[in-house]
Design a protein around this motif. Structure first.
Motif, short mmCIF file in Angstrom:
data_model
loop_
_atom_site.label_atom_id
_atom_site.label_comp_id
_atom_site.label_asym_id
_atom_site.label_seq_id
_atom_site.Cartn_x
_atom_site.Cartn_y
_atom_site.Cartn_z
N VAL A 142 42.84 -41.80 -19.36
CA VAL A 142 43.66 -41.96 -20.57
C VAL A 142 43.24 -43.20 -21.34
N LEU A 143 43.07 -44.33 -20.61
CA LEU A 143 42.67 -45.58 -21.26
C LEU A 143 41.27 -45.45 -21.86
N ARG A 144 40.39 -44.77 -21.15
CA ARG A 144 39.03 -44.56 -21.68
C ARG A 144 39.10 -43.73 -22.96
N GLY A 145 39.92 -42.70 -22.95
CA GLY A 145 40.07 -41.89 -24.15
C GLY A 145 40.62 -42.68 -25.31
N VAL A 146 41.60 -43.55 -25.03
CA VAL A 146 42.17 -44.40 -26.09
C VAL A 146 41.11 -45.31 -26.69
N LEU A 147 40.24 -45.87 -25.84
CA LEU A 147 39.18 -46.75 -26.34
C LEU A 147 38.24 -46.00 -27.27
N PHE A 148 37.86 -44.77 -26.90
CA PHE A 148 36.98 -43.98 -27.76
C PHE A 148 37.67 -43.65 -29.09
N VAL A 149 38.95 -43.34 -29.02
CA VAL A 149 39.69 -43.04 -30.24
C VAL A 149 39.72 -44.27 -31.15
N LEU A 150 39.96 -45.44 -30.57
CA LEU A 150 40.02 -46.68 -31.36
C LEU A 150 38.67 -46.97 -32.03
N VAL A 151 37.59 -46.76 -31.29
CA VAL A 151 36.27 -46.98 -31.88
C VAL A 151 36.01 -46.00 -33.01
N LEU A 181 28.21 -49.50 -33.73
CA LEU A 181 27.45 -48.80 -32.69
C LEU A 181 27.30 -49.66 -31.43
N ILE A 182 27.19 -50.98 -31.61
CA ILE A 182 27.11 -51.88 -30.45
C ILE A 182 28.40 -51.80 -29.64
N ILE A 183 29.54 -51.83 -30.35
CA ILE A 183 30.82 -51.71 -29.67
C ILE A 183 30.91 -50.36 -28.94
N THR A 184 30.46 -49.29 -29.60
CA THR A 184 30.48 -47.97 -28.97
C THR A 184 29.65 -47.94 -27.69
N ALA A 185 28.46 -48.57 -27.74
CA ALA A 185 27.60 -48.62 -26.56
C ALA A 185 28.27 -49.39 -25.42
N LEU A 186 28.95 -50.47 -25.75
CA LEU A 186 29.67 -51.23 -24.72
C LEU A 186 30.78 -50.38 -24.09
N VAL A 187 31.50 -49.66 -24.93
CA VAL A 187 32.59 -48.80 -24.43
C VAL A 187 32.02 -47.71 -23.52
N VAL A 188 30.91 -47.11 -23.91
CA VAL A 188 30.28 -46.07 -23.09
C VAL A 188 29.84 -46.64 -21.74
N CYS A 189 29.27 -47.83 -21.76
CA CYS A 189 28.84 -48.46 -20.50
C CYS A 189 30.03 -48.71 -19.58
N ARG A 190 31.12 -49.18 -20.16
CA ARG A 190 32.31 -49.45 -19.34
C ARG A 190 32.95 -48.14 -18.86
N PHE A 191 32.72 -47.07 -19.58
CA PHE A 191 33.23 -45.76 -19.17
C PHE A 191 32.66 -45.37 -17.81
N PHE A 192 31.40 -45.73 -17.56
CA PHE A 192 30.73 -45.37 -16.31
C PHE A 192 30.76 -46.49 -15.27
N ASP A 193 31.40 -47.61 -15.59
CA ASP A 193 31.29 -48.77 -14.71
C ASP A 193 32.63 -49.47 -14.49
N SER A 194 33.70 -48.74 -14.53
CA SER A 194 34.99 -49.39 -14.32
C SER A 194 35.96 -48.42 -13.70
N ASP A 195 37.11 -48.97 -13.27
CA ASP A 195 38.15 -48.17 -12.63
C ASP A 195 39.25 -47.79 -13.62
N MET A 196 38.96 -47.86 -14.89
CA MET A 196 39.96 -47.52 -15.89
C MET A 196 40.33 -46.03 -15.79
N SER A 197 41.57 -45.74 -16.10
CA SER A 197 42.01 -44.34 -16.09
C SER A 197 41.38 -43.59 -17.26
#
Length: 427
Positions: free
Chosen positions: A399-408, A381-397
């Motif tokens: 597609v890359l954001r979706g891949v991160l959520f899938v990996l988690v 859950l900590i990793i998930t929270a970090l990924v969510v935070c980066r979802f709203f705070d980065s210039d990632m595409s």
């Protein structure tokens, strides 16, 4: 207790004598208390609260039709009844926990009702924070006079409300330093519980209420240099985590250890908040007067809490083994230099994210080592929270954001599947 169920068989086989069996039963009865006694305490306290509220509602319904003298009599009537009941319990029922807790709770609310009614009758000026302060000052002696743990919990809630009301919710805000004096006055009762009833429900409630009160109230010290409060909070969460790792608390059930849970969650929340760039951008733009800074309440509270955390850490130096160290109790040491780096560099943002990632990985490893699904999923859950935070705070595409959520998500599934399979194979 399972051992109590085994006593008849042990007696039949001659393993223990009847005298030993009686002693075992007496020990567990005195340690746990009977369910009937616990229910009597709970319903006694609830009954006292309902009776008090009922009296107030009856009086309030006819309040406007009463004369000032009659109003004054009714204002003091619950207080007099409560004092008489407490006196009777001290003389006749001093050994009954249910009676002590019930009448002390009734008197606790009677004091508050009397203060508010007299103020209303005679138009005595004041505000909510001064009312709460007066109420709590009058009620703290109840804790020791009646040996009442419920009164202790109510006073903790009351002084916390007083501090937040004085420093958070009114403008202009006022100082609430008296909270710390009142908090110290309550601690001796907590120590008595620790010595005399360490496994009681009252002790468990205090293990949650005390750290919650401290976390809520620490922010009242914030002023001009409120950025420093993040350092103070990290030190406080380190202290709570260290207390939660003490042998007395670590042997308790997970949800009985409020210190460990609040320390862990607080650390993660602060790291997630500071994983965004806005805080560090603001920090680098701030120009502080050094002389004022070192005399500020924020700086002094940070120094005191860091010192306390270091003392606790050194006290536990004998347990500094890799499998014994709680990473949440050490993160404040890394946060201090990171904060200093953040005064001049954006590198602090990277470090904060790395700390969060490291805590999540270490938590997952701890869960796997202990074969504990709760700890394992907490790390995920900590990793998930970090990924969510980066979802709203980065210039990632996207597609890359979706891949991160899938990996988690895959990580959640695979780790839980592997652990459950391991448990089945062990069985």
């Amino acid at each position: 207790m399972s051992i109590l169920k085994e006593i008849p068989e042990l007696l039949h086989e001659g393993v223990i004598t009847q005298q030993t069996a009686d002693r075992i039963q007496d020990y567990y009865k005195s340690k746990k208390g009977s369910p009937t006694t616990k229910l009597f305490i709970v319903f006694g306290v609830l009954g006292a609260i309902l009776v008090g509220l009922g009296i107030i509602l009856i009086i309030a319904h006819n309040w406007d039709e009463l004369t000032r003298t009659t109003k004054t009599i009714f204002a003091f009537l619950p207080l007099i009844i409560g004092q008489l009941l407490n006196g009777w319990v001290i003389i006749k029922k001093s050994e009954s926990i249910a009676w002590r807790e019930s009448v002390s709770v009734f008197l606790f609310f009677a004091i508050g009702a009397s203060i508010s009614l007299v103020s209303q009758i005679y138009n005595i000026p004041g505000n909510l924070s001064s009312f709460l302060l007066t109420w709590m000052l009058l009620c703290i002696p109840l804790i020791y006079l009646m040996k009442s743990s419920v009164s202790s919990l109510l006073c903790l809630a009351g002084i916390t409300y007083y501090a937040t009301q004085a420093s958070y919710w009114i403008y202009p805000s006022s100082e609430s330093y008296l909270y710390w004096v009142l908090f110290l006055l309550i601690l001796p009762h907590y120590y008595q519980l620790y010595r005399n009833k360490p496994r009681s429900n009252f002790m468990i409630f205090h293990n949650w209420m005390i750290p919650l009160s401290l976390v809520i109230t620490l922010g009242t010290l914030a002023g001009k240099y409120d950025e420093l409060m993040y350092v103070a909070y990290m030190a406080l969460f380190g202290i709570l985590s260290l207390i939660g790792e003490k042998e007395f608390f670590s042997k308790q059930r997970t949800f009985s250890n409020g210190y460990r849970i609040i320390g862990s969650l607080g650390t993660i929340i602060v790291l997630l908040m500071l994983s965004f760039s806005w805080f560090w951008d603001h920090l680098r733009k701030t120009e502080d007067n050094l002389n004022e800074l070192v005399r500020s309440a924020e700086f002094l509270s940070s120094i005191v809490l860091i010192a306390l955390a270091l003392v606790l850490l050194l006290y536990r130096k004998k347990e500094w083994r890799l499998d014994k160290i709680n990473p949440f109790a050490l993160i404040f040491l890394l946060f201090i230099p990171t904060y200093i780096i953040g005064l001049n560099s954006s590198t602090a943002i990277i470090l904060i994210n790395l700390f969060g990632l490291a805590l999540s990985v270490l938590t997952i490893l701890q869960g796997a080592r202990k074969n504990h699904l709760g700890i394992l999923n907490y790390g995920l859950l900590i990793i998930t929270a970090l990924v969510v935070c980066r979802f709203f705070d980065s210039d990632m595409s996207f597609v890359l954001r979706g891949v991160l959520f899938v990996l988690v998500g895959v990580g959640f599934f695979v780790s839980n599947y592997v652990m459950l399979k391991k448990r089945k194979s062990d069985e």
